[in-house]
Scaffold this motif. Structure first.
Motif, short mmCIF file in Angstrom:
data_model
loop_
_atom_site.label_atom_id
_atom_site.label_comp_id
_atom_site.label_asym_id
_atom_site.label_seq_id
_atom_site.Cartn_x
_atom_site.Cartn_y
_atom_site.Cartn_z
N ILE A 189 37.81 53.87 14.24
CA ILE A 189 38.33 53.44 15.54
C ILE A 189 37.60 54.19 16.65
CG2 ILE A 189 40.35 53.41 17.06
CD1 ILE A 189 42.08 53.15 14.53
N ARG A 190 36.94 53.44 17.53
CA ARG A 190 36.22 54.03 18.66
C ARG A 190 37.15 54.21 19.85
NH1 ARG A 190 32.96 50.90 21.02
NH2 ARG A 190 33.74 48.95 20.18
N VAL A 191 36.95 55.26 20.62
CA VAL A 191 37.76 55.50 21.81
C VAL A 191 36.84 55.87 22.97
CG1 VAL A 191 39.74 56.72 22.78
CG2 VAL A 191 39.58 56.41 20.30
N ASN A 192 36.90 55.09 24.02
CA ASN A 192 36.08 55.31 25.21
C ASN A 192 36.93 55.21 26.46
OD1 ASN A 192 33.17 55.42 24.15
ND2 ASN A 192 33.96 53.56 23.18
N MET A 193 36.34 55.57 27.59
CA MET A 193 37.06 55.45 28.85
C MET A 193 36.17 54.81 29.91
SD MET A 193 37.13 59.51 29.71
CE MET A 193 36.23 60.35 28.40
N VAL A 194 36.78 54.04 30.77
CA VAL A 194 36.11 53.43 31.92
C VAL A 194 36.68 54.07 33.18
CG1 VAL A 194 35.68 51.31 33.21
CG2 VAL A 194 35.70 51.27 30.71
N ALA A 195 35.80 54.55 34.05
CA ALA A 195 36.21 55.25 35.27
C ALA A 195 35.76 54.46 36.49
CB ALA A 195 35.62 56.66 35.28
N PRO A 196 36.62 53.59 37.03
CA PRO A 196 36.25 52.82 38.22
C PRO A 196 36.16 53.70 39.46
CG PRO A 196 38.10 51.82 37.03
CD PRO A 196 37.94 53.20 36.51
N GLY A 197 35.31 53.29 40.38
CA GLY A 197 35.29 53.90 41.70
C GLY A 197 36.30 53.17 42.60
N ALA A 198 36.00 53.07 43.87
CA ALA A 198 36.89 52.37 44.81
C ALA A 198 36.82 50.87 44.55
CB ALA A 198 36.48 52.67 46.24
N ILE A 199 37.98 50.29 44.19
CA ILE A 199 38.05 48.88 43.83
C ILE A 199 39.05 48.17 44.73
CG2 ILE A 199 38.43 47.22 41.98
CD1 ILE A 199 36.13 49.11 41.38
N VAL A 230 32.19 48.31 48.24
CA VAL A 230 33.24 48.73 47.30
C VAL A 230 33.23 47.77 46.11
CG1 VAL A 230 34.66 49.72 49.12
CG2 VAL A 230 35.05 47.35 48.41
N GLY A 231 33.88 48.16 45.05
CA GLY A 231 33.94 47.33 43.86
C GLY A 231 35.00 46.25 43.96
N GLU A 232 34.81 45.20 43.18
CA GLU A 232 35.79 44.13 43.04
C GLU A 232 36.28 44.13 41.59
OE1 GLU A 232 36.76 42.50 45.65
OE2 GLU A 232 35.17 43.10 47.04
N ILE A 262 34.80 45.29 36.87
CA ILE A 262 35.37 46.22 35.88
C ILE A 262 35.77 45.55 34.58
CG2 ILE A 262 37.18 47.94 35.47
CD1 ILE A 262 35.15 48.68 37.66
N GLY A 263 36.41 44.39 34.66
CA GLY A 263 36.96 43.75 33.46
C GLY A 263 35.93 43.51 32.38
N GLU A 320 31.36 55.47 34.00
CA GLU A 320 31.78 55.33 35.39
C GLU A 320 31.24 54.02 35.95
OE1 GLU A 320 30.98 57.43 39.66
OE2 GLU A 320 31.71 58.74 38.04
N ALA A 321 32.10 53.26 36.56
CA ALA A 321 31.73 52.00 37.19
C ALA A 321 32.09 52.08 38.66
CB ALA A 321 32.43 50.83 36.51
N SER A 322 31.22 52.73 39.43
CA SER A 322 31.50 52.99 40.84
C SER A 322 30.41 52.48 41.76
CB SER A 322 31.68 54.49 41.07
OG SER A 322 30.45 55.17 40.91
N GLY A 323 29.39 51.82 41.19
CA GLY A 323 28.28 51.37 42.02
C GLY A 323 27.40 52.50 42.52
N GLY A 324 27.60 53.69 41.96
CA GLY A 324 26.83 54.85 42.43
C GLY A 324 27.47 55.48 43.64
N MET A 325 28.78 55.76 43.57
CA MET A 325 29.51 56.32 44.70
C MET A 325 29.31 57.84 44.76
SD MET A 325 33.50 55.59 45.56
CE MET A 325 34.22 56.12 47.12
#
Length: 254
Positions: A182-192, A220-222, A226-227, A247-252
């Motif tokens: 079982i793999r476990v990862n995290m997604v870290a959004p910036g300003a959405i 900013v992100g939409e 992220i999805g 991290e999904a922040s567009g380079g914030m």
């Protein structure tokens, strides 16, 4: 019609990033169970969209911050899996449910702190623990973090601290759950631009412009940013990605 689709469970799937992630998963041929706290009608709308994409879907009520309800939720989930999929297990757990509180450390109340802790850390820890036996071998967990664990914004100290705890927990989950593939990862959004924090990023153009000026990609992100990332972490193409913070922040704030 019986399918061999994988099944994902998305907490807080009636709106925002959870909703977008659920629909993105269905576009990759993954069946989805969404949970909701109070927005049943919105959750049912997500179910309809997933079904329109050719996948099975269902919605279950869950208070992600109330650990005492997790036993009954696990039972209802088991009944649903058996009834709708003729299975005892699902494949991917997306720990997305959450909310934001903007308060300086000096004025954050114990009630605010506890509410954040219960949903963003304690709830994630014990819901994952409770459902671990129902996650199929070689499945996956995706935890939602935040860009605020890397850069700071006044008023989000307590919230970011909970997400920092999730980032450490994610690595430990990956280590322990890896024995079952079982793999476990995290997604870290910036300003959405969602209704998070009262919709401040979505609705305030001055804030959008300011945050966009701090981001390498100039905006900013939409939710659509992220999805697809969450869904991709549930595909074989990213099957060798494990214990990672994406991290999904567009380079914030570079």
């Amino acid at each position: 019609m019986e399918t061999n689709h994988k099944i994902a469970l998305v907490t807080g799937g009636s709106r925002g990033l959870g909703r977008n992630s659920a629909i993105a998963l269905s576009k990759k041929g993954i069946d989805v169970i969404v949970t909701y706290l109070s927005r049943k009608e919105e959750a049912e709308e997500v179910v309809q969209q997933i079904e329109a994409n050719g996948c099975k879907a269902a919605a279950l009520q869950l208070d992600a911050g109330n650990v005492s309800t997790f036993d009954s939720f696990a039972e209802r989930l088991g009944d649903l899996l058996k009834e709708k999929w003729n299975r005892d297990q699902f494949d991917f757990l997306i720990n997305n449910a959450g909310f934001g509180i903007n308060a300086p450390i000096a004025s954050t109340t114990e009630e605010q702190f506890d509410s954040l802790m219960n949903v963003h850390f304690k709830g994630v820890f014990f819901l994952t623990q409770k459902l671990l036996s129902r996650i199929a071998d070689h499945g996956g967990v995706v935890n939602l973090s935040t860009g605020l664990t890397r850069f700071t914004t006044d008023g989000y100290g307590a919230y970011a601290a909970m997400k920092g705890a999730i980032e450490v927990l994610t690595k430990y989950m990956a280590k322990e759950f890896g024995k079952r593939g079982i793999r476990v990862n995290m997604v870290a959004p910036g300003a959405i631009a969602t209704d998070f924090g009262g919709g401040v990023v979505r609705d305030n153009q001055d804030i959008r412009d300011h945050l966009g000026s701090l981001t390498a990609l100039g905006r900013v992100g939409e939710v659509d940013d992220i999805g697809g990332i969450v869904a991709s972490l549930c595909t074989p193409e990213l099957g060798w990605v494990n214990a990672q913070r994406i991290e999904a922040s567009g380079g914030m704030n570079l």
